[in-house]
Design an enzyme around this catalytic site. Structure first.
Site, PDB file in Angstrom:
ATOM      1  N   SER A  34       5.245  -4.740   7.842  1.00 27.47           N
ATOM      2  CA  SER A  34       5.349  -3.606   6.920  1.00 27.47           C
ATOM      3  C   SER A  34       6.398  -3.768   5.832  1.00 27.47           C
ATOM      4  O   SER A  34       6.519  -2.898   4.966  1.00 27.47           O
ATOM      5  CB  SER A  34       5.621  -2.313   7.701  1.00 27.47           C
ATOM      6  OG  SER A  34       4.434  -1.823   8.282  1.00 27.47           O
TER       7      SER A  34
ATOM      8  N   SER B  78       6.795   4.615   7.246  1.00 31.82           N
ATOM      9  CA  SER B  78       5.986   3.403   7.092  1.00 31.82           C
ATOM     10  C   SER B  78       4.498   3.695   7.238  1.00 31.82           C
ATOM     11  O   SER B  78       3.742   2.912   7.812  1.00 31.82           O
ATOM     12  CB  SER B  78       6.412   2.331   8.110  1.00 31.82           C
ATOM     13  OG  SER B  78       5.887   1.080   7.772  1.00 31.82           O
TER      14      SER B  78
ATOM     15  N   LYS C 216      13.300  -1.370   4.400  1.00 34.68           N
ATOM     16  CA  LYS C 216      11.996  -1.338   5.054  1.00 34.68           C
ATOM     17  C   LYS C 216      11.965  -2.221   6.291  1.00 34.68           C
ATOM     18  O   LYS C 216      12.371  -3.380   6.256  1.00 34.68           O
ATOM     19  CB  LYS C 216      10.905  -1.794   4.071  1.00 34.68           C
ATOM     20  CG  LYS C 216       9.501  -1.503   4.551  1.00 34.68           C
ATOM     21  CD  LYS C 216       9.213  -0.011   4.531  1.00 34.68           C
ATOM     22  CE  LYS C 216       8.107   0.376   5.482  1.00 34.68           C
ATOM     23  NZ  LYS C 216       8.448   0.279   6.916  1.00 34.68           N
TER      24      LYS C 216
ATOM     25  N   LYS D 193       5.351  -3.288   2.278  1.00 28.99           N
ATOM     26  CA  LYS D 193       5.396  -2.013   1.555  1.00 28.99           C
ATOM     27  C   LYS D 193       6.501  -1.968   0.509  1.00 28.99           C
ATOM     28  O   LYS D 193       6.527  -1.057  -0.324  1.00 28.99           O
ATOM     29  CB  LYS D 193       5.537  -0.853   2.536  1.00 28.99           C
ATOM     30  CG  LYS D 193       4.339  -0.699   3.477  1.00 28.99           C
ATOM     31  CD  LYS D 193       4.483   0.527   4.374  1.00 28.99           C
ATOM     32  CE  LYS D 193       3.261   0.731   5.262  1.00 28.99           C
ATOM     33  NZ  LYS D 193       3.309  -0.069   6.494  1.00 28.99           N
TER      34      LYS D 193
END
Length: 391
Positions: A67, A127, A233, A70
């Site tokens: 993730s 997320s 993140k 992102k």
């Protein structure tokens, strides 16, 4: 075509020592000897303004980013907001595809409408894969078209070992990156100061007060438990293991730490914390210019607005070890020789070089402060006449 060449130097009474390699993003000599990130397959630690690498462990090893993908999704969203093609208050209608995304999600329903602001929270804090696809579809029309935008932007940023197949980081063949590329991507995203207003949220609510109220809890626990951390993140899949791109700011110095392939959440956070501890115990920065600070101005005879301000595209600092004495630093402003009108606000028209002993150690784009168009015929005639009369 306008021919322009401006070059001047400013000598600062204080500067830095010898450990500056920002232009090439090379690690300091002691980097590989440090016992950091022992629980992670790869890692990197950089200072944000200069881009200097403070620690590097297999930072160019190609791995699935999970993730952390992102970060690119967030960058494209912030760029759309900046250019006015997207508004935080705009409501986005959720498609069947976006609502059907698995993995981490904020449980969007098909046909539901949610503001860009809340979808941003859903991506940055929880997320949310569903929120990521919803924003991707709004910006590009389809997830596939958005992925093309992601990869094109990666090329522009010279992320040489990165390829995206989706905006979420869900497992996919040929979806990969490196710790180095993730750090460079985070560096670009952090040009938007407001992004940390989202990534620093530890808990919040979506649809507050409604039956389908949803509690957001940040997947990055360091925003609560490590002073100065305000993003950025996390990531996890069975293939990628535990990943984190973190950023922190203390005493005016912002650093970025990336770990990939850690064996547990606890060890991932421990590795990042140790890297941040190292950065703030050993280094500090001296600010030279703020972002959007005017550096120079000059007159363009053929432009509709004759006086033009040239500003920094990013904040500019020098990095040094805390124990080092500062020496002289020189900066050169260089404006491109060939500039064609019209040009848009924010267009890079030159560079500000920071030099140490005549060697360029960093360079930052200089941009135009406002739109510039060609002067009209009568404007030009008037200026030429005034110039002649003033001789």
């Amino acid at each position: 075509m306008i021919k322009i060449l401006i070059c001047f130097s400013v000598i600062f009474s204080s500067g830095i020592g010898l450990n500056l390699y920002a232009t090439h993003h090379q690690p300091v000599n002691e980097s590989n000897a440090l016992d950091l990130a022992a629980n992670s397959k790869s890692a990197i630690l950089i200072e944000r303004d200069t881009g200097e690498v403070l620690f590097n462990k297999n930072a160019q090893e190609v791995l699935p980013p999970a993730s952390m993908t992102k970060i690119m999704t967030l960058l494209l969203v912030m760029e759309e907001l900046e250019n006015g093609k997207l508004q935080l208050s705009e409501k986005v209608r959720i498609s069947e595809k976006a609502a059907s995304m698995g993995g981490s999600q904020i449980f969007l329903e098909p046909g539901e409408e949610m503001t860009v602001n809340d979808l941003l929270k859903g991506v940055a804090v929880a997320s949310g894969n569903d929120a990521s696809v919803a924003l991707a579809e709004r910006i590009a029309g389809s997830e596939e078209a958005f992925v093309e935008m992601m990869n094109q932007r990666a090329k522009q940023l010279h992320l040489k070992n990165t390829l995206f197949q989706n905006p979420t980081g869900l497992p996919a063949e040929n979806h990969y990156s490196t710790a180095e590329d993730m750090a460079l991507l985070a560096k670009e995203l952090l040009k938007y100061d407001e992004i940390t207003k989202y990534t620093s949220i530890y808990e919040d609510y979506l649809r507050k007060g409604q039956e389908n109220e949803f509690w957001l809890v940040n997947t990055n626990k360091l925003v609560k438990f490590y002073e100065g951390v305000d993003g950025l993140k996390t990531g996890f899949t069975n293939e990628a293991k535990y990943c984190l791109t973190a950023t922190a700011e203390k005493d005016g110095m912002r650093v970025i730490a990336v770990v990939m392939g850690a064996d547990s959440t606890k060890n991932r956070n421990s590795d990042v914390s140790a890297m941040l501890d190292y950065a703030y115990s050993k280094y500090t920065t001296k600010s030279l210019f703020d972002k959007n600070q005017q550096v120079t101005s000059f007159n363009w005879l053929k432009a509709d607005q004759q006086k033009v301000n040239v500003i920094t595209n990013d904040s500019i600092s020098i990095l040094h070890k805390k124990a080092e004495d500062l020496t002289g630093i020189e900066t050169d402003v260089k404006i491109d020789q060939d500039i064609s009108l019209p040009i848009k606000k924010g267009t890079a028209i030159g560079k500000l070089e920071v030099k140490k002993d005549g060697k360029v150690i960093s360079e930052t784009d200089l941009v135009i402060e406002e739109d510039m168009d060609k002067a009209g015929t009568f404007q030009l005639m008037g200026r030429i006449l005034r110039s002649f009369l003033n001789k």
